[in-house]
Design a protein around this motif. Structure first.
Motif, PDB file in Angstrom:
ATOM      1  N   VAL A 242     151.892-143.845  23.430  1.00  0.00           N
ATOM      2  CA  VAL A 242     151.379-145.015  24.809  1.00  0.00           C
ATOM      3  C   VAL A 242     151.885-146.597  24.654  1.00  0.00           C
ATOM      4  O   VAL A 242     152.036-147.002  25.604  1.00  0.00           O
ATOM      5  N   ASP A 243     151.529-146.637  23.108  1.00  0.00           N
ATOM      6  CA  ASP A 243     151.546-147.811  22.753  1.00  0.00           C
ATOM      7  C   ASP A 243     152.774-148.622  22.806  1.00  0.00           C
ATOM      8  O   ASP A 243     153.701-149.555  23.342  1.00  0.00           O
ATOM      9  N   THR A 244     153.952-147.839  22.958  1.00  0.00           N
ATOM     10  CA  THR A 244     155.667-148.346  23.649  1.00  0.00           C
ATOM     11  C   THR A 244     155.565-148.640  24.873  1.00  0.00           C
ATOM     12  O   THR A 244     156.080-149.673  25.239  1.00  0.00           O
ATOM     13  N   VAL A 245     155.114-147.853  25.521  1.00  0.00           N
ATOM     14  CA  VAL A 245     154.539-148.254  26.938  1.00  0.00           C
ATOM     15  C   VAL A 245     153.591-149.151  27.060  1.00  0.00           C
ATOM     16  O   VAL A 245     154.962-150.604  28.022  1.00  0.00           O
ATOM     17  N   THR A 246     153.154-149.641  26.598  1.00  0.00           N
ATOM     18  CA  THR A 246     152.318-151.145  26.868  1.00  0.00           C
ATOM     19  C   THR A 246     152.876-152.018  26.183  1.00  0.00           C
ATOM     20  O   THR A 246     152.296-152.378  26.984  1.00  0.00           O
ATOM     21  N   THR A 247     153.620-151.879  25.561  1.00  0.00           N
ATOM     22  CA  THR A 247     153.919-153.408  24.381  1.00  0.00           C
ATOM     23  C   THR A 247     155.703-153.352  25.947  1.00  0.00           C
ATOM     24  O   THR A 247     155.098-154.394  25.873  1.00  0.00           O
ATOM     25  N   ALA A 248     155.955-152.112  26.463  1.00  0.00           N
ATOM     26  CA  ALA A 248     156.638-152.984  27.528  1.00  0.00           C
ATOM     27  C   ALA A 248     156.083-153.426  28.302  1.00  0.00           C
ATOM     28  O   ALA A 248     156.647-154.917  29.225  1.00  0.00           O
ATOM     29  N   VAL A 249     154.838-153.289  29.095  1.00  0.00           N
ATOM     30  CA  VAL A 249     154.315-153.662  30.473  1.00  0.00           C
ATOM     31  C   VAL A 249     154.051-154.879  30.212  1.00  0.00           C
ATOM     32  O   VAL A 249     153.868-156.207  30.981  1.00  0.00           O
ATOM     33  N   PHE A 250     153.199-155.072  28.465  1.00  0.00           N
ATOM     34  CA  PHE A 250     152.678-156.784  28.533  1.00  0.00           C
ATOM     35  C   PHE A 250     153.699-157.708  27.524  1.00  0.00           C
ATOM     36  O   PHE A 250     154.130-158.365  28.389  1.00  0.00           O
ATOM     37  N   PHE A 251     154.889-157.197  27.745  1.00  0.00           N
ATOM     38  CA  PHE A 251     156.008-157.903  27.441  1.00  0.00           C
ATOM     39  C   PHE A 251     156.488-158.728  28.200  1.00  0.00           C
ATOM     40  O   PHE A 251     156.794-160.253  28.531  1.00  0.00           O
ATOM     41  N   VAL A 252     156.393-157.735  29.762  1.00  0.00           N
ATOM     42  CA  VAL A 252     157.066-158.656  30.570  1.00  0.00           C
ATOM     43  C   VAL A 252     155.459-159.508  31.386  1.00  0.00           C
ATOM     44  O   VAL A 252     156.356-160.704  31.543  1.00  0.00           O
ATOM     45  N   GLY A 253     154.804-159.091  31.484  1.00  0.00           N
ATOM     46  CA  GLY A 253     153.248-159.600  31.953  1.00  0.00           C
ATOM     47  C   GLY A 253     153.506-161.297  30.961  1.00  0.00           C
ATOM     48  O   GLY A 253     152.761-162.401  32.153  1.00  0.00           O
ATOM     49  N   MET A 254     153.463-161.256  29.946  1.00  0.00           N
ATOM     50  CA  MET A 254     153.166-162.667  29.703  1.00  0.00           C
ATOM     51  C   MET A 254     154.725-163.751  29.617  1.00  0.00           C
ATOM     52  O   MET A 254     154.953-164.519  29.717  1.00  0.00           O
ATOM     53  N   TRP A 255     156.273-162.862  29.966  1.00  0.00           N
ATOM     54  CA  TRP A 255     157.071-163.929  30.427  1.00  0.00           C
ATOM     55  C   TRP A 255     156.831-163.985  31.869  1.00  0.00           C
ATOM     56  O   TRP A 255     157.144-165.572  31.802  1.00  0.00           O
ATOM     57  N   LEU A 256     156.044-163.390  32.793  1.00  0.00           N
ATOM     58  CA  LEU A 256     156.105-163.926  33.957  1.00  0.00           C
ATOM     59  C   LEU A 256     155.526-164.554  34.507  1.00  0.00           C
ATOM     60  O   LEU A 256     155.281-165.804  34.654  1.00  0.00           O
ATOM     61  N   MET A 257     153.900-164.636  33.086  1.00  0.00           N
ATOM     62  CA  MET A 257     152.650-166.193  32.623  1.00  0.00           C
ATOM     63  C   MET A 257     153.590-167.734  32.498  1.00  0.00           C
ATOM     64  O   MET A 257     153.080-167.779  33.003  1.00  0.00           O
ATOM     65  N   ALA A 258     154.008-166.780  31.226  1.00  0.00           N
ATOM     66  CA  ALA A 258     154.728-168.328  31.558  1.00  0.00           C
ATOM     67  C   ALA A 258     155.780-169.071  31.823  1.00  0.00           C
ATOM     68  O   ALA A 258     155.888-170.496  32.186  1.00  0.00           O
ATOM     69  N   ARG A 259     156.336-168.380  32.999  1.00  0.00           N
ATOM     70  CA  ARG A 259     157.308-168.509  34.172  1.00  0.00           C
ATOM     71  C   ARG A 259     156.234-169.029  35.447  1.00  0.00           C
ATOM     72  O   ARG A 259     157.445-169.425  36.040  1.00  0.00           O
ATOM     73  N   ARG A 260     154.846-169.129  34.619  1.00  0.00           N
ATOM     74  CA  ARG A 260     154.640-168.988  36.021  1.00  0.00           C
ATOM     75  C   ARG A 260     154.616-168.626  37.076  1.00  0.00           C
ATOM     76  O   ARG A 260     154.371-169.081  38.567  1.00  0.00           O
ATOM     77  N   LYS A 261     154.395-166.938  36.921  1.00  0.00           N
ATOM     78  CA  LYS A 261     154.481-166.143  38.126  1.00  0.00           C
ATOM     79  C   LYS A 261     153.288-165.383  37.966  1.00  0.00           C
ATOM     80  O   LYS A 261     152.883-164.953  37.446  1.00  0.00           O
ATOM     81  N   ILE A 262     153.078-165.115  39.501  1.00  0.00           N
ATOM     82  CA  ILE A 262     151.908-164.458  40.154  1.00  0.00           C
ATOM     83  C   ILE A 262     152.169-163.140  39.195  1.00  0.00           C
ATOM     84  O   ILE A 262     150.971-162.467  39.177  1.00  0.00           O
ATOM     85  N   GLU A 263     152.719-162.284  40.050  1.00  0.00           N
ATOM     86  CA  GLU A 263     153.235-161.132  39.202  1.00  0.00           C
ATOM     87  C   GLU A 263     152.859-160.672  38.191  1.00  0.00           C
ATOM     88  O   GLU A 263     152.692-159.720  37.464  1.00  0.00           O
TER      89      GLU A 263
END
Length: 210
Positions: free
Chosen positions: A136-157
């Motif tokens: 589960v930790d592996t999946v959440t890590t991948a999800v959060f990695f994408v989320g943080m990258w998109l937040m850094a780029r100021r993307k609503i998704e």
């Protein structure tokens, strides 16, 4: 009352006062960071860096490598995001909130699967596949990695990824015995929903002024 207290915090019986205090401080700045993100405030990054740096130390000490890598990545992305959010796209405007482009969606998928492979390799190397939480930790890590990258780029998704990751993290951290962190992710769900609504309103308002 004592039964409720024991249910919530008995897992801290063998924890040091320092570790408990550091977790509370990290949670506080984590809340502050997500709230600043919801408000589209640049302070999301310095407050987030304080929280993540503390969690890197604690998670390394607790042996939670996937979680530790998430927070280490957050710290790096905070530096990147701080730059993106303050970078001017013209003489008077900084990078605006926007939706992901087709290219960014492809990069998001690449980041997700690359993270899965990377975390799998790390857990295999350190022989950490000893509990279902590792998967589960592996999946959440991948999800959060994408989320943080998109937040850094100021993307609503980015908020969609945070909501998904937070929903998984609440029971995961509770099971691991980190009550304060579990409670943090519980409230993060609601802040993320509000963040998505606020950022969508920002995009809609900008469209109406064009």
């Amino acid at each position: 009352m004592n039964q409720i207290f024991d249910f919530l915090f008995s897992q801290y019986a063998n924890s040091s006062t320092l570790d408990i205090s550091l977790e509370i401080i990290a949670v506080f700045f984590g809340f502050l960071s997500v709230w600043c993100s919801k408000k589209n405030n640049i302070w999301v990054f310095p407050t987030g860096m304080i929280s993540t740096s503390i969690f890197v130390y604690l998670l390394l000490k607790w042996g939670l490598l996937g979680d530790m890598m998430i927070n280490g990545y957050y710290f790096a992305m905070s530096v990147y995001g701080w730059y993106i959010w303050t970078r001017k796209v013209d003489a008077s405007h900084v990078t605006p909130i926007s939706r992901t482009t087709s290219k960014e969606k492809k990069i998001s998928i690449l980041i997700f699967f690359a993270t899965l492979i990377f975390v799998y390799a790390v857990y295999t190397y350190f022989d950490k596949w000893n509990n279902w939480t590792a998967y589960v930790d592996t999946v959440t890590t991948a999800v959060f990695f994408v989320g943080m990258w998109l937040m850094a780029r100021r993307k609503i998704e980015n908020w969609i990824y945070w909501i998904i990751g937070d929903l998984i993290s609440v029971p995961l951290y509770w099971y691991k015995g980190f009550t304060f962190t579990s409670i943090q992710y519980f409230f993060f769900i609601f802040i993320a929903i509000l963040g998505y609504i606020a950022w969508k309103k920002n995009i809609d308002n900008n469209k109406s002024t064009l």
